[in-house]
Design an enzyme around this catalytic site. Structure first.
Site, PDB file in Angstrom:
ATOM      1  N   HIS A  23      22.166  32.367 -52.226  1.00 17.10           N
ATOM      2  CA  HIS A  23      21.216  31.725 -51.319  1.00 17.10           C
ATOM      3  C   HIS A  23      21.860  30.562 -50.575  1.00 17.10           C
ATOM      4  O   HIS A  23      22.238  29.561 -51.178  1.00 17.10           O
ATOM      5  CB  HIS A  23      20.022  31.228 -52.133  1.00 17.10           C
ATOM      6  N   GLU A  76      23.267  35.165 -48.508  1.00 12.74           N
ATOM      7  CA  GLU A  76      22.040  34.960 -47.741  1.00 12.74           C
ATOM      8  C   GLU A  76      22.234  33.699 -46.921  1.00 12.74           C
ATOM      9  O   GLU A  76      22.679  32.667 -47.459  1.00 12.74           O
ATOM     10  CB  GLU A  76      20.840  34.806 -48.673  1.00 12.74           C
ATOM     11  N   ASP A 136      20.882  31.394 -43.059  1.00 10.50           N
ATOM     12  CA  ASP A 136      19.856  31.170 -42.055  1.00 10.50           C
ATOM     13  C   ASP A 136      20.487  31.023 -40.680  1.00 10.50           C
ATOM     14  O   ASP A 136      21.568  30.439 -40.552  1.00 10.50           O
ATOM     15  CB  ASP A 136      19.083  29.888 -42.368  1.00 10.50           C
ATOM     16  N   HIS A 188      19.721  25.958 -41.726  1.00  5.23           N
ATOM     17  CA  HIS A 188      18.346  26.269 -42.109  1.00  5.23           C
ATOM     18  C   HIS A 188      17.314  25.586 -41.225  1.00  5.23           C
ATOM     19  O   HIS A 188      16.384  26.221 -40.727  1.00  5.23           O
ATOM     20  CB  HIS A 188      18.108  25.864 -43.562  1.00  5.23           C
ATOM     21  N   GLU A 194      18.666  35.556 -42.377  1.00  9.56           N
ATOM     22  CA  GLU A 194      17.282  35.161 -42.131  1.00  9.56           C
ATOM     23  C   GLU A 194      17.189  34.500 -40.759  1.00  9.56           C
ATOM     24  O   GLU A 194      17.852  33.494 -40.504  1.00  9.56           O
ATOM     25  CB  GLU A 194      16.760  34.198 -43.197  1.00  9.56           C
TER      26      GLU A 194
END
Length: 242
Positions: free
Chosen positions: A9, A36, A38, A51, A111
């Protein structure tokens, strides 16, 4: 039986600063299956890995990402409040992260964040970058973003980030542009769990640390974990040690 894949993450963000190349490199060292991260968009439309839509938390600067060019972003350093001036980290571009995953044979979960929702015309550019690697899926809390991704690339895997109140739990089948659901571990209970299983979509869970009983002996309906601590989920190593 195959084990859930493990996505780091924001990289190995439990021990390295989030969404930096250092966090991605550490995740690879720790045996993560994938990263993962952003993505936000700069003023000139460059996808960068960060993020927040603004820089206050990460860099102490009262500026939004969408008001800055990619050239300006390269000069910014993020990090912990009292260390970033001397030991700050630069903000990677999406293409850097994708090429890193390609080189290290890592999967990638991208994401797409608020600034992408605001400029859907640039989703094709992001999809083109992401398509460099095979083991890739794109996620978002904004379902219309996933619809746009599928319009550009029907074969691109997608995942809808769901909460208690942003989906119709009685009609999960309507989310046909989502190949999977990503959710916090708090939703792994009734009345949500059975509905998720019956959807027959891929289920990946975030907010897990590796200490939860379900992560130690994962059920077959879990396809992946998204965690700050990828080393705690090194199933392949555990199997070899047995």
């Amino acid at each position: 039986m195959s084990k859930p894949t493990v996505f780091a993450h924001r990289g190995a963000s439990g021990i390295r600063f989030e969404n930096t190349m250092e966090a991605f490199e550490k995740a690879a060292d720790l045996g993560a299956d994938g990263i993962e991260l952003d993505v936000q968009l700069t003023e000139d439309g460059v996808p960068i890995v960060i993020h927040d839509p603004e820089l206050h938390r990460l860099a102490g600067i009262q500026r939004s990402i969408s008001s800055m060019t990619s050239g300006e972003i390269t000069k910014i350093r993020v990090g912990k409040r009292y260390r970033r001036l001397l030991q700050g980290f630069r903000i990677p571009t999406l293409i850097e992260a994708v090429l890193f995953c390609e080189k290290n044979n890592l999967g990638l979960n991208i994401e797409l964040k608020e600034t992408v929702s605001d400029r859907p015309e640039l989703i094709k550019h992001i999809v083109d970058i992401a398509s460099i690697i095979d083991d890739i899926h794109i996620s978002s809390f904004d379902y219309s973003v996933l619809e746009a991704v599928k319009e550009e690339s029907p074969l691109m895997e997608t995942a809808y980030l769901i909460k208690k109140k942003n989906v119709d739990w009685e009609n999960l089948e309507q989310y046909s542009c989502a190949d999977g659901f990503h959710m916090h571990k708090r939703l792994l209970k009734e009345p949500f769990l059975n509905k998720l299983i019956l959807s027959e979509k891929k289920i990946r869970v975030y907010g897990v640390t590796g200490t939860e009983p379900i992560t130690i002996n994962p059920p077959p309906y879990i396809n992946g974990w998204i965690t700050d601590y990828p080393d705690r989920f090194n199933y392949n190593k555990k199997d070899q040690d047995c």
